[in-house]
Design a protein around this motif. Sequence first.
Motif, mmCIF file in Angstrom:
data_model
loop_
_atom_site.group_PDB
_atom_site.id
_atom_site.type_symbol
_atom_site.label_atom_id
_atom_site.label_comp_id
_atom_site.label_asym_id
_atom_site.label_seq_id
_atom_site.Cartn_x
_atom_site.Cartn_y
_atom_site.Cartn_z
ATOM 1 N N LEU A 1177 0.837 -1.211 0.000
ATOM 2 C CA LEU A 1177 0.000 0.000 0.000
ATOM 3 C C LEU A 1177 0.863 1.249 0.000
ATOM 4 O O LEU A 1177 0.597 2.220 -0.719
ATOM 5 C CB LEU A 1177 -0.950 -0.041 1.204
ATOM 6 N N LEU A 1178 1.909 1.265 0.823
ATOM 7 C CA LEU A 1178 2.818 2.429 0.860
ATOM 8 C C LEU A 1178 3.464 2.670 -0.499
ATOM 9 O O LEU A 1178 3.586 3.812 -0.956
ATOM 10 C CB LEU A 1178 3.890 2.214 1.931
ATOM 11 N N ILE A 1179 3.898 1.589 -1.163
ATOM 12 C CA ILE A 1179 4.527 1.740 -2.484
ATOM 13 C C ILE A 1179 3.528 2.321 -3.476
ATOM 14 O O ILE A 1179 3.866 3.196 -4.290
ATOM 15 C CB ILE A 1179 5.055 0.384 -2.961
ATOM 16 N N LEU A 1180 2.272 1.885 -3.430
ATOM 17 C CA LEU A 1180 1.241 2.402 -4.338
ATOM 18 C C LEU A 1180 1.032 3.889 -4.117
ATOM 19 O O LEU A 1180 0.921 4.671 -5.066
ATOM 20 C CB LEU A 1180 -0.056 1.610 -4.141
ATOM 21 N N ILE A 1181 1.012 4.314 -2.830
ATOM 22 C CA ILE A 1181 0.821 5.749 -2.520
ATOM 23 C C ILE A 1181 1.985 6.556 -3.057
ATOM 24 O O ILE A 1181 1.809 7.626 -3.635
ATOM 25 C CB ILE A 1181 0.651 5.939 -0.996
ATOM 26 N N CYS A 1186 4.403 10.475 -6.950
ATOM 27 C CA CYS A 1186 5.410 10.748 -7.983
ATOM 28 C C CYS A 1186 4.746 11.113 -9.302
ATOM 29 O O CYS A 1186 5.214 12.003 -10.024
ATOM 30 C CB CYS A 1186 6.320 9.539 -8.162
ATOM 31 N N PHE A 1187 3.671 10.426 -9.635
ATOM 32 C CA PHE A 1187 2.987 10.695 -10.904
ATOM 33 C C PHE A 1187 2.409 12.104 -10.908
ATOM 34 O O PHE A 1187 2.492 12.839 -11.897
ATOM 35 C CB PHE A 1187 1.881 9.644 -11.095
ATOM 36 N N ILE A 1188 1.842 12.533 -9.724
ATOM 37 C CA ILE A 1188 1.265 13.893 -9.625
ATOM 38 C C ILE A 1188 2.367 14.925 -9.762
ATOM 39 O O ILE A 1188 2.231 15.914 -10.488
ATOM 40 C CB ILE A 1188 0.501 14.040 -8.297
ATOM 41 N N ARG A 1189 3.517 14.702 -9.070
ATOM 42 C CA ARG A 1189 4.617 15.681 -9.138
ATOM 43 C C ARG A 1189 5.158 15.772 -10.555
ATOM 44 O O ARG A 1189 5.508 16.849 -11.033
ATOM 45 C CB ARG A 1189 5.734 15.263 -8.184
ATOM 46 N N ASN A 1191 3.569 15.331 -13.379
ATOM 47 C CA ASN A 1191 2.637 16.087 -14.214
ATOM 48 C C ASN A 1191 2.721 17.581 -13.939
ATOM 49 O O ASN A 1191 2.410 18.400 -14.801
ATOM 50 C CB ASN A 1191 1.208 15.617 -13.988
ATOM 51 N N LYS A 1192 3.184 17.958 -12.723
ATOM 52 C CA LYS A 1192 3.332 19.371 -12.400
ATOM 53 C C LYS A 1192 4.689 19.919 -12.817
ATOM 54 O O LYS A 1192 5.030 21.049 -12.550
ATOM 55 C CB LYS A 1192 3.149 19.579 -10.893
ATOM 56 N N GLY A 1193 5.520 19.083 -13.481
ATOM 57 C CA GLY A 1193 6.829 19.575 -13.952
ATOM 58 C C GLY A 1193 7.924 19.445 -12.933
ATOM 59 O O GLY A 1193 8.937 20.127 -13.029
ATOM 60 N N GLY A 1194 7.740 18.616 -11.920
ATOM 61 C CA GLY A 1194 8.776 18.427 -10.924
ATOM 62 C C GLY A 1194 10.020 17.811 -11.505
ATOM 63 O O GLY A 1194 9.992 17.164 -12.521
ATOM 64 N N LYS A 1195 11.160 18.020 -10.868
ATOM 65 C CA LYS A 1195 12.448 17.497 -11.346
ATOM 66 C C LYS A 1195 13.025 16.550 -10.313
ATOM 67 O O LYS A 1195 12.765 16.665 -9.124
ATOM 68 C CB LYS A 1195 13.436 18.641 -11.609
ATOM 69 N N TYR A 1196 13.832 15.597 -10.817
ATOM 70 C CA TYR A 1196 14.474 14.610 -9.956
ATOM 71 C C TYR A 1196 15.975 14.825 -9.994
ATOM 72 O O TYR A 1196 16.513 15.239 -11.004
ATOM 73 C CB TYR A 1196 14.138 13.186 -10.428
ATOM 74 N N PRO A 1197 16.660 14.486 -8.930
ATOM 75 C CA PRO A 1197 18.142 14.647 -8.903
ATOM 76 C C PRO A 1197 18.805 13.562 -9.720
ATOM 77 O O PRO A 1197 19.424 12.659 -9.179
ATOM 78 C CB PRO A 1197 18.471 14.533 -7.420
#
Length: 1306
Positions: A1177-1181, A1186-1189, A1191-1197
Amino acid sequence: MMKKKSIPASKPFLILFLCQIISALDVPLDSKLLEELSQPPTITHQSPKDYIVDPRENIVIQCEAKGKPPPSFSWTRNGTHFDIDKDAQVTMKPNSGTLVINIMNGGKAEAYEGVYQCTARNERGAAISNNIVIRPSRSPLWTKEKLEPHQVREGDSLVLHCRPPVGLPPPIIFWMDNAFQRLPQSERVSQGLNGDLYFSNVQPEDTREDYICYARFNHTQTIQQKQPISVKVFSTKPVTERQPVLLTPTGSTSTKVELRGNVLLLECIAAGLPTPVIRWIKEGGELPANRTFFENFKKTLKIIDVSEADSGNYKCIARNTMGSVHHVISVTVKAAPYWITAPRNLVLSPGEDGTLICRANGNPKPSISWLANGVPIAIAPEDPSRKVDGDTIIFSHVQERSSAVYQCNASNEYGYLLANAFVNVLAEPPRILTPANKLYQVIADSPALLDCAYFGSPKPEIEWFKGVKGSILRGNEYVFHDNGTLEIPVAQKDSTGTYTCVARNELGKIQNEVHLEIKDPTMIIKQPEYKVVQRYGQVSFECIIKHDSTLLPTVIWLKDNDELPDDERFLVGKDNLTIMNVTDKDDGTYTCIVNTTLDSVSASAVLTVVAAPPTPAIIYARPNPPFDLELTGQLERTIDLSWIPGDENNSPITHFVIEYEDGLHEPGVWHYQTEVPGTQTTVQLKLSPYVNYSFRVVAVNKIGRSQPSEPSEQYLTKSASPDENPANVQGIGSEPDNLVITWESLKGFQSNGPGLQYKVSWRQKDVDDEWTSVIVANVSKYIVSGTPTFVPYEIKVQALNDLGYAPEPSEVIGHSGEDLPMVAPGNVQVHVINSTLAKVHWDPVPLKTVRGHLQGYKVYYWKVQSLSRRSRRHVEKKILTFRGNKTFGMLPGLEPYSSYKLNVRVVNGKGEGPASPDKVFKTPEGVPSSPSYLKITNPTLDSLTLEWGSPTHPNGVLTSYILKFQPINNTHELGPLVEIRIPANESSLILKNLNYSTRYKFYFNAQTSVGSGSQITEEAVTIMDEAGILHPAVGAGKGYSEILFATSPVMHTVRPTFYKVQPLYPRIRNVTTAAAETYANISWEYEGPDHANFYVEYGVAGSKEDWKKEIVNGSRSFFVLKGLTPGTAYKVRVGAEGLSGFRSSEDVFETGPAMASRQVDIATQGWFIGLMCAVALLILILLIVCFIRRNKGGKYPVKEKEDAHADPEIQPMKEDDGTFGEYRSLESDAEDHKPLKKGSRTPSDRTVKKEDSDDSLVDYGEGVNGQFNEDGSFIGQYSGKKEKEPAEGNESSEAPSPVNAMNSFV
């Protein structure tokens, strides 16, 4: 009265059996089939029986064999087992039985003399090689002896004995003089087969003091020389003639024994005056034609490839004018064993019969003995299906256990034969080798052949069916071949369909379908017809075809069975061929050929070309030769020539060529004189003195040259003194005390008169001397003797003849001969720059001591020993040449921490001068190479054993080893890095307090006082805990245990001896088991192609039950066998699918005794299932966030993750000294490491290399180690490179279940 021989009771059975031999199975040469079938070993290559080796080179004893499974090899020496592991000088090549005995690195060849035999063994039997007798070649010195001079009366005979030292193999004998010239031999003087020099009669010219016998030993490439023998012939008048007397052989008869197939050499040498002539005959027969040769002036009879028929009496007759003498040699031809019928491999099915026959002949008759798997058959394990009857082994109702390799040995007193032949009993179900659903296409009314290649043991029966539910095919319209092929002799349209081939034997049945299509034949319905056409007209041939609609035809036109001319006049259409503007060359036969993939048809027609209305033809030809040559205006140096041109034959004359002949110096040879335009018929020619001229003229037009005209009358010019002097005058000494003056002689007509000579003059330069002159004949060289060594001379050469001298010649400078330099360079100094480079200085030698043209200096240098190993080795001297008057140079490519010697010599055109005293220098320490290997063995729940080999090149004194390691979790993230320093004298280490079921990555390197060397890496896994041991806490987001072991890790060192063995690819090795009560953890090491699919086979040890098979999920190198019986011994092996059935060797383990209570499997516990659901359940959340971020244009290191791929041990090098920077602390390592997404395994051979920093070097020598300019400078520079070791490796497969996901760090 003759008696009839009775047949023993056992013989009828044998005769009946041999008359009913069942043919052995034929194994098709199908590569896939051959890889799958088991086969006993077969020796494919071995060294000769009598193997003489060079004692200075490594001994290589060949033994190659094939088999399935691949055979293992062992050796015997002098009849006992030869343990090569106990002899450091002996190694066995990988995948081979070939032995390499290291003689060049300290071994002695004499210590390895003996009789060697190789055995190749697998589970189907053992094959053996011949007895290979190893003997080192020997070239002993001549024994010292005092040789008295021979004083012989003229006409007497003489024998000069050679008596060479006994070598191995025997030497080649020849006689030479002090000048290394072979002594001339004739009917009177010749060398015997024993090497002695025989004189039938001596003559005064035989007097000399340098009769020298030489013995050449080819194996060691050495020549030994006997002391010179002096012969003095004194004359007595008159010389008495004598009848022949045999010098060798002595007496009237002798005997000779030779072996069949060898070369028979018979010799007769006779004394007498006049010199006797030798003749050979065979009593009661003729000398064999085409095999008989006479050598040594007919004193030696040579018969090649002798047989028993060549036995008999051979008579040699020596005859001269005074009489004759003869000798009879009785020749007996014996024979070492030779094959009549050698045993052949036998492949049988269970229950079948067969025979092995071994028949050999020889003189005396050889005895036959049998061995089974290398053991005499009398003491070999009994086989009820086998019966030995002399030279035959009879097999009845064989079983799979009857498979073996049998050896037949045929021997007599002259040698032996050994042959291996295996009996391979195969029980194989039928296999059809023809591809399934193969399509056959056949033209109607043609034969159709449908293949059904098969194999099986016993031999399968083949049946053919047509259609899905068709009945078996029978009848005269079909032909069934033994190889399974079905033939339809005349295929019709109704033959189209699907045919099924069925192969069956008692082990199974298999079938295969093929398809047959019948096509309409190709036909030419409109053929080309005979044509007659006028020249320059047009013609067309038709070729209209009809063909099967599914076949694509191609049409080709030929002319006279060859390709059409490459001419645009030929136009090829769809159904025709058209020829435009026809010429006579187009006459011929034209053929239309129609090809499809299944058939071909053709039709031809003739084309005749006739002439158009006639028109006059213009003939072009070469001109006719000129005529009426006339000479006028004769002067001493000129003359006029005139002629009348011949017919030009419709092509204007472009020019005339005038040639001359010198009837005085070169009669019959015509030379080019000049040429004039075609409009000119007179020319004035220049002449030379003292030439008898004749002239002729050749006319030339565009068609070619005419025949030459008739020669003119002759004209002899008057003599005169020479006009020119010789060219290319040189003065170069060939010896230290001479001056050789050479020049190019004048040509014949350049002499200008008779009596051509040369005046040669010379004087020493820069010395007030008069010219010394000498007049020589018409030669091109003069030698001045008694000159000082290497001084300059002024030289000139002037031509003269009977009428006077040529003009005064110019002077040239030459030098008398060179001699070797007198002194060596002094004050040799060596400056060591670094561990691989040194600079050498020396003082130049005085030029007057060079005694020749100074070419430069040579530096000889060589390694004396390594300072780290203190072991001497074969000295290999290196040479660097420095051109000109250089006084220094660089020595590159030195080995660190070594002792060297060098000396310097001056070089001139004659050679090298004396060497300077040897100068000793030492190179400093360097960084070591990587350890030779790193092996990780004996995995347990919390420990691993590490074993390693010292660096191949320590390059100094090792101070310690550095071991660094870190855990890797199942997402390939790296844990904290731990560093351990290990004393240099250790070779193994046990790491304890590790996490169970965890993969670790190890980095290992050696150190000297200079720094760390290259590292090697390896990975290993501790075994899995299946007994429910409490799992340690896992750090949040880290993926590894936070507590690896106690602050001071437990280390225990052992000192076993290890041998580094080249790996076989692919292979599965080091299968280890850790058994509990009802389960066992199986782990292994795999080397080979990536992505192999493994499986584990196991069964009760000693049981004949089939192996049980478990498939390993992914490409992991461990597996847990569950459901085992407590207290039971099991056998286990690991295999890889897709690698031709490759498997590891078997391992045996025993489960523990039954326990009173059993722990419950964690996977069945409710709390564990709940925990897994919460984690999911935690992994699904997290995925949703991550999918929402995103779509908002978030960046990853991303950069941080990419940096984590780098090897944590690779740090930048310091720029000032080229050494590695300091390592970071363990705490910072743990904080800085990021997840590795592509795995972290690194191949063990991918090491980090550190090379020298950039240097700008000049003045290197001209040795083999570099490229140099003429002034001795090195071209280029060293450049250092810094490399990083990638941390990526092969990805591990995902865990197949939640249980495995928790228990595995892979």
